[in-house]
Design an enzyme around this catalytic site. Structure first.
Site, mmCIF file in Angstrom:
data_model
loop_
_atom_site.group_PDB
_atom_site.id
_atom_site.type_symbol
_atom_site.label_atom_id
_atom_site.label_comp_id
_atom_site.label_asym_id
_atom_site.label_seq_id
_atom_site.Cartn_x
_atom_site.Cartn_y
_atom_site.Cartn_z
ATOM 1 N N ASP A 370 -2.368 -1.723 -30.512
ATOM 2 C CA ASP A 370 -1.920 -1.927 -29.134
ATOM 3 C C ASP A 370 -1.991 -3.407 -28.739
ATOM 4 O O ASP A 370 -2.639 -4.204 -29.415
ATOM 5 C CB ASP A 370 -2.848 -1.099 -28.231
ATOM 6 C CG ASP A 370 -2.170 -0.707 -26.928
ATOM 7 O OD1 ASP A 370 -1.074 -1.203 -26.650
ATOM 8 O OD2 ASP A 370 -2.760 0.112 -26.196
ATOM 9 N N ASP A 427 2.849 3.384 -19.817
ATOM 10 C CA ASP A 427 1.861 4.449 -19.723
ATOM 11 C C ASP A 427 2.231 5.437 -18.624
ATOM 12 O O ASP A 427 2.618 5.047 -17.522
ATOM 13 C CB ASP A 427 0.482 3.870 -19.355
ATOM 14 C CG ASP A 427 -0.160 3.149 -20.506
ATOM 15 O OD1 ASP A 427 0.572 2.670 -21.394
ATOM 16 O OD2 ASP A 427 -1.399 3.053 -20.508
HETATM 17 C C1 9PG Z 1 -6.066 1.381 -23.630
HETATM 18 C C2 9PG Z 1 -4.658 1.637 -23.155
HETATM 19 C C3 9PG Z 1 -4.053 2.899 -23.799
HETATM 20 C C4 9PG Z 1 -2.595 3.012 -23.444
HETATM 21 C C5 9PG Z 1 -1.869 1.738 -23.818
HETATM 22 C C6 9PG Z 1 -2.499 0.551 -23.115
HETATM 23 O O1 9PG Z 1 0.805 -3.314 -18.108
HETATM 24 N N1 9PG Z 1 -0.373 -3.059 -18.118
HETATM 25 O O2 9PG Z 1 -1.144 -3.581 -17.309
HETATM 26 C C7 9PG Z 1 -0.894 -2.085 -19.050
HETATM 27 C C8 9PG Z 1 -2.253 -2.023 -19.317
HETATM 28 C C9 9PG Z 1 -2.747 -1.091 -20.228
HETATM 29 C C10 9PG Z 1 -1.875 -0.245 -20.867
HETATM 30 C C11 9PG Z 1 -0.536 -0.314 -20.610
HETATM 31 C C12 9PG Z 1 -0.026 -1.239 -19.691
HETATM 32 O O3 9PG Z 1 -2.375 0.721 -21.718
HETATM 33 O O4 9PG Z 1 -0.511 1.816 -23.534
HETATM 34 O O5 9PG Z 1 -2.012 4.124 -24.102
HETATM 35 O O6 9PG Z 1 -4.201 2.857 -25.199
HETATM 36 O O7 9PG Z 1 -3.876 0.488 -23.460
HETATM 37 O O8 9PG Z 1 -6.608 0.281 -23.025
#
Ligand code: 9PG
Length: 690
Positions: A370, A427
């Protein structure tokens, strides 16, 4: 080539001189004179054409810009898809009313938003957003849709030389194709640009594009599973994981992957330092998951470390720096986090050790990798973002070997053919869409509405580039703000368009009806998607399962909407059978989805629906009449089922007009006339399963 009337420009620095070369289909020129340092190749290939720009400078020069400008006559009803920067970026067909916006820069909110570093998740720091309706940009590939069957695609065949930025202005009728050359080293000889153009129906343009990319469909198949994130977030423990594992194992739920997400590590970056809440260690959990018959999966964000990690405090020298010597961050998650410099052998060695431990010692067989975009947020070491990201993906593939990768938070082109599975949307949130976030936050923010939009909008990547992960569906009633109708729409859309189908629900807490709904995912069969249309968040999709045709109507808007089916459909609405005659107006409530199975007019005997499967009647695999031995009835029905069918249900069947009764499984079934004009036959309902 569908792109006509185009004009290309290359600008470069030769010593102290800034120079320019123009090119078009007739060749390359400087001040009207023929140029031999650049060569344009245009060739026709099956299903499209390829444009390549090659350079042979006498001595390396610093390219400063490379772009093509073209005209395109947009007309009413056209839509544009330009692939968003990374996995989480909202990407779907936009119409001329849509506005793309960066995170809010309002002075009132500046203080509140600053710590979240929202700009870092997307392309906001290196692309100027037009912030006007009908003016879009995207990366690597895109298309213009001028009718149901006409798609004009342009796709880059090489992003290692730099990401390709595509822009469209639907009002002024302009298109542009630019290379992101930031950070590039001086170029001597090589290919500067390689583009594929095609004009055909949706599937054909993408089949041809992936054939020209020479990317083989992934070896992995459609996969179901569980992940800890969307129920527990970082608050996981050995106890929670094993309790959920037991809920699946004791019920013999035939999922494939059981994946532990963020929260097992003491800090992001310190992957081998495990929280006390996992007293038996990660190897123990991986073993327990394997023993239960599932594939153990673990989340890692290998290219970053957070401020409170040991890695960060001990190895500031491993962090990428910008031109001013400042440490480069990638966002505001956790305690704030920074980008590791993969050019450093020590960083690569560290990651090799991490992956050897996770895969070989602990025994995980899938890794969800990720926040990968961090590898290329800042061009450095004489490499463009495109080159850094492609090399980072090569490195991951090398160190993960034959174990499986689920990519996430990654610019997609570099992940094509490199990962088995990839997230193609943002997400899922525990509510449909947070109103405030929608107004002020970034395009990558958690949002169920956007996640659904991407599941449909990027469906063309599924099984061509990798297996699409649309993110989880959730059916539970605890710890959630989605209502029952929204949850079902998320479930239906993800199960139709996605092929990595995870949930985060605790099965123990399901109500009877939630559990029955969940079991309706199985058997998880292959779908063939046909035409898909969208008007103001109302989606219509044709699809097939094992040769049977279905139609989906998903009202993803907050208003009641009307539709009429173009042919008679058999549906189950709230579990009750319902015929939708063709042409009759049907109201769908806000967020509601209906899935209807089409009649097969040529078939006298035809399963129309069932109460047990999300895709009604798909669980019946074959059906035939046998002569009855005991009852003296005219016929006995024999059915076979796809595997596994996990629950009892009622199957609705169309039987020939003359059949008033028949025998199934030792029971006499009485039929009633099909109540829809144009369909001759009798309707039967029979119970099956145990
Ligand atoms: C774990 C998570 C999960 C999740 C991932 C990811 O844009 N944003 O601020 C943002 C933050 C976190 C995020 C997605 C977008 O989540 O997609 O499934 O694994 O990390 O921390």
């Amino acid at each position: 080539m569908w792109m006509t009337q185009w004009q290309g420009t290359v600008e470069y620095q030769d010593g102290y001189q800034q120079k320019q070369i123009q090119f078009d289909e007739h060749g390359c020129r400087t001040d009207g004179k023929a140029e031999n340092q650049l060569r344009l190749e245009l060739k026709t290939v099956s299903g499209g054409s390829i444009l390549r720009l090659l350079c042979a400078f006498e001595r390396p020069v610093q390219l400063t810009s490379l772009r093509i400008d073209a005209g395109y006559k947009f007309v009413g009803g056209n839509t544009v898809f330009l692939n968003g920067y990374q996995s989480w970026t909202d990407s779907r067909e936009f119409d001329a009313r849509t506005v793309l916006s960066p995170p809010s820069s309002s002075p009132l909110l500046r203080k509140k938003l600053a710590p979240h570093r929202l700009n870092r998740y997307g392309d906001y720091d290196f692309v100027q957003y037009a912030k006007k309706s009908g003016r879009f940009h995207g990366w690597s590939y895109g298309y213009i849709r001028s009718s149901e069957k006409n798609f004009c695609l342009v796709g880059s065949l090489d992003e290692r030389s730099g990401f390709t930025l595509l822009k469209a202005d639907m009002y002024s009728g302009r298109l542009s194709i630019e290379k992101d050359l930031a950070g590039s080293a001086a170029a001597g000889e090589g290919c500067l640009l390689s583009l594929f153009f095609a004009e055909a129906d949706y599937d054909t343009v993408f089949d041809c594009y992936f054939r020209e990319l020479n990317i083989q469909p992934p070896a992995a198949k459609p996969t179901t599973g569980w992940t800890s994130w969307y129920n527990y977030y970082q608050n996981i423990s050995e106890k929670i994981i094993l309790k959920n594992l037991d809920a699946f194992a004791s019920r013999k739920i035939p999922i494939e992957v059981f994946q532990i997400d963020d929260g097992f590590q003491t800090a992001v970056g310190d992957w081998l330092s495990i929280q006390d809440k996992f007293p038996s260690g990660m190897g123990h959990i991986a073993r327990r998951i394997s023993e239960a018959g599932y594939t153990p999966g673990l989340w890692l964000a290998p290219f970053v470390c957070e401020t409170k990690s040991r890695l960060f405090s001990e190895h500031k020298d491993w962090i990428v720096r910008d031109g001013d010597g400042q440490l480069v961050d990638a966002g505001g998650n956790w305690s704030g986090f920074y980008c590791l410099n993969l050019e450093l052998p020590a960083v690569r060695d560290y990651l090799r050790t991490v992956f050897r431990t996770v895969l070989d010692d602990w025994g995980f067989k899938l890794v969800k990798l990720d926040f990968l975009y961090a590898a290329c947020i800042q061009p450095h070491s004489g490499k463009t973002r495109g080159q850094l990201m492609c090399e980072a993906m090569d490195f991951l593939r090398e160190i993960v070997g034959d174990k499986k990768i689920l990519g996430c938070g990654v610019p997609l082109w570099p992940a094509f053919g490199k990962v088995e599975y990839c997230r193609i949307g943002t997400d899922v949130d525990l509510q449909w869409d947070n109103k405030l976030y929608r107004m002020v936050a970034h395009r990558e923010r958690p949002s169920t509405a956007n996640s659904i939009g991407n599941a449909i909008g990027r469906r063309h990547l599924d099984k061509r580039a990798f297996i699409n992960d649309p993110d989880v569906f959730l059916l539970r009633h605890d710890n959630i703000k989605l209502n029952a109708v929204q949850k079902r729409t998320l479930f239906a859309v993800n199960a139709l368009f996605g092929n990595l189908l995870f949930t985060s629900d605790d099965l123990e807490l399901y109500s009877d009806s939630e559990y029955r709904q969940y079991l309706g995912l199985f058997p998880f069969l292959q779908k063939r998607i046909g035409q898909v249309d969208c008007v103001k968040d109302f989606y219509k999709a044709d699809f097939e399962i094992a040769g049977a045709r279905y139609r989906l109507f998903a009202n993803c808007s907050y208003e009641r909407r009307f539709f009429s089916a173009p042919e008679p459909l058999f549906c189950l609405r709230d579990g009750k059978p319902l015929w939708l005659p063709s042409g009759q107006a049907v109201i769908l409530n806000p967020y509601e989805t209906l899935i209807g199975r089409c009649d097969a007019a040529a078939q006298e005997l035809w399963p129309l629906g069932s109460t047990s499967s999300l895709f009604p009647a798909s669980e019946a695999s074959s059906w035939q009449w046998l002569p009855s031995e005991q009852t003296g009835q005219s016929a006995r029905l024999e059915l076979e089922w796809q595997q596994p069918v996990l629950q009892k249900g009622i199957l609705y069947l169309k039987v020939p007009a003359g059949v008033k009764q028949f025998e199934y499984n030792g029971t006499v079934i009485y039929t009633s006339p099909v109540p829809v004009a144009g369909i001759s036959g009798q309707l039967a309902a029979l119970e099956f399963g145990s």
